[in-house]
Write a protein that holds these residues in place. Structure first.
Motif, mmCIF file in Angstrom:
data_model
loop_
_atom_site.group_PDB
_atom_site.id
_atom_site.type_symbol
_atom_site.label_atom_id
_atom_site.label_comp_id
_atom_site.label_asym_id
_atom_site.label_seq_id
_atom_site.Cartn_x
_atom_site.Cartn_y
_atom_site.Cartn_z
ATOM 1 N N ARG A 171 0.839 -1.212 0.000
ATOM 2 C CA ARG A 171 0.000 0.000 0.000
ATOM 3 C C ARG A 171 0.869 1.255 0.000
ATOM 4 N N GLN A 172 2.039 1.162 0.621
ATOM 5 C CA GLN A 172 3.045 2.216 0.572
ATOM 6 C C GLN A 172 4.200 1.730 -0.305
ATOM 7 N N PRO A 173 5.039 2.646 -0.831
ATOM 8 C CA PRO A 173 6.215 2.190 -1.588
ATOM 9 C C PRO A 173 7.026 1.191 -0.764
ATOM 10 N N VAL A 174 7.545 0.168 -1.437
ATOM 11 C CA VAL A 174 8.233 -0.920 -0.726
ATOM 12 C C VAL A 174 9.472 -0.395 0.000
ATOM 13 N N LYS A 175 9.692 -0.929 1.197
ATOM 14 C CA LYS A 175 10.826 -0.547 2.028
ATOM 15 C C LYS A 175 12.036 -1.429 1.701
ATOM 16 N N ASP A 176 13.212 -0.995 2.178
ATOM 17 C CA ASP A 176 14.435 -1.750 1.935
ATOM 18 C C ASP A 176 14.359 -3.151 2.541
ATOM 19 N N ALA A 177 13.741 -3.267 3.720
ATOM 20 C CA ALA A 177 13.627 -4.580 4.353
ATOM 21 C C ALA A 177 12.765 -5.521 3.514
ATOM 22 N N GLN A 178 11.677 -4.989 2.935
ATOM 23 C CA GLN A 178 10.831 -5.808 2.063
ATOM 24 C C GLN A 178 11.582 -6.224 0.807
#
Length: 349
Positions: A171-178
């Motif tokens: 739903r939000q831009p993907v994070k580095d951890a994802q």
């Protein structure tokens, strides 16, 4: 003050292109066209062009006015300087000039030569220096490309995760951890072919994003080292990091290329433009100049606004006088240009 027409016997204008360069030799005192010729950009072609210059100018005092000294004309500039022929950097004719005189390589070469005849010697734009500065420019160009590619891959990954249910909250831009988790996925057979293909593509994009991040980190380290070598201590100035330092050093190039801090501000597009009318006295932002250098000053100002007490105090005082955010930012960029130029003059002399 001495102008070009008084100091030099001849001026040679050069219109540069990828395959050929066109040269026009003028008599500096009268502005008469002596000859025009076109040579290929190969090493042999450049050698022939320099020999042609010597013949047409009778080995007199000659100045070369070259377009694109950092792009198409870079190799020619080095060759001319090696032959002790001074080079001035000139800009291509604007739309109004082309509307008056037309457009051809010979016309552009002649316009390049005529554009410097009335200039003062001290106001000529010297080409950027080669060596480590060339390495900096290559690294900055590479960084821009890597950053665009990484952003494109990250956006594509986010769009894929939003369009296909792969068990990732996008739903939000993907994070580095994802991204790290996706890059470690194992691709196994799946009952639904589109899910298996989507997982494989998501993994490919995640790996590309992580590789881009690593490449940008290595690029930043290289920029930091080279910028510190050329301008020791510049990165200790508040708000200036490796990337902004590299941009500034490339624009400044070497001591003597830019004649004053006002010229440096104009080059960066941070010199205010008068925009007064009637009873209204005001200035507006300058939208010309080196936009990459302008962006570097914008980054420095925004960084200082986030933590520097002196900058925040100035903003408070300026707002009390009725200045807008845009006017405040413009004034701060002009101040940064002045202080950075003085620092460069002292550390790169």
């Amino acid at each position: 003050m001495t102008i070009v027409a008084e100091h030099y016997n001849y001026v040679v204008g050069v219109d540069t292109h990828a395959r050929t360069h066109t040269y026009t030799a003028l008599a500096a005192d009268t502005g008469a066209v002596l000859d025009t010729a076109t040579f290929p950009t190969t090493t042999a072609g450049t050698t022939r062009a320099i020999a042609w210059i010597h013949r047409r100018t009778h080995n007199g005092n000659v100045l070369a006015a070259v377009e694109g000294t950092s792009s198409y004309g870079a190799r020619l500039t080095c060759a001319l300087l090696a032959e002790d022929i001074p080079v001035a950097e000139v800009r291509p004719p604007n739309r109004n000039m082309r509307a008056m005189h037309g457009k051809s390589d010979a016309i552009d070469a002649q316009a390049a030569a005529r554009s410097v005849l009335g200039q003062e010697i001290e106001e000529l734009i010297e080409p950027r220096a080669a060596g480590a500065r060339t390495a900096l420019r290559i690294l900055l160009a590479a960084r821009n490309l890597m950053d665009h590619q990484r952003t494109a891959n990250r956006n594509a990954l986010t769009a894929l995760l939003r369009g296909t249910d792969l068990g990732v909250d996008a739903r939000q831009p993907v994070k580095d951890a994802q991204i790290a988790t996706i890059a470690a996925w194992r691709i196994t057979a799946h009952a639904e072919p589109e899910v298996m293909v989507a997982r494989a593509e998501a993994k490919r994009l995640a790996i590309a994003v992580r590789a881009g991040t690593e490449q940008l980190g290595a690029n930043r380290a290289a920029l930091q080292s080279l910028a510190e070598e050329l301008a020791p201590g510049l990165q200790e100035t508040p708000g200036i990091g490796p990337v902004t330092a590299a941009i500034i050093v490339c624009a400044y190039s070497h001591h003597g290329r830019i004649r004053s801090e006002a010229a440096f501000a104009a080059l960066a597009g941070v010199a205010p433009r008068p925009a007064s009318s009637g009873n209204t006295t005001r200035h507006r932002l300058n939208r010309s100049g080196d936009r990459q250098l302008n962006r570097a000053f914008e980054t420095i100002v925004r960084t200082r606004l986030s933590y520097d007490p002196d900058t925040r105090d100035y903003v408070a005082r300026a707002r009390a006088t009725g200045k807008t955010s845009r006017e405040i930012r413009r004034n701060l960029k002009r101040y940064v240009a002045r202080s950075v130029f003085r620092q460069l003059e002292s550390i790169m002399a």
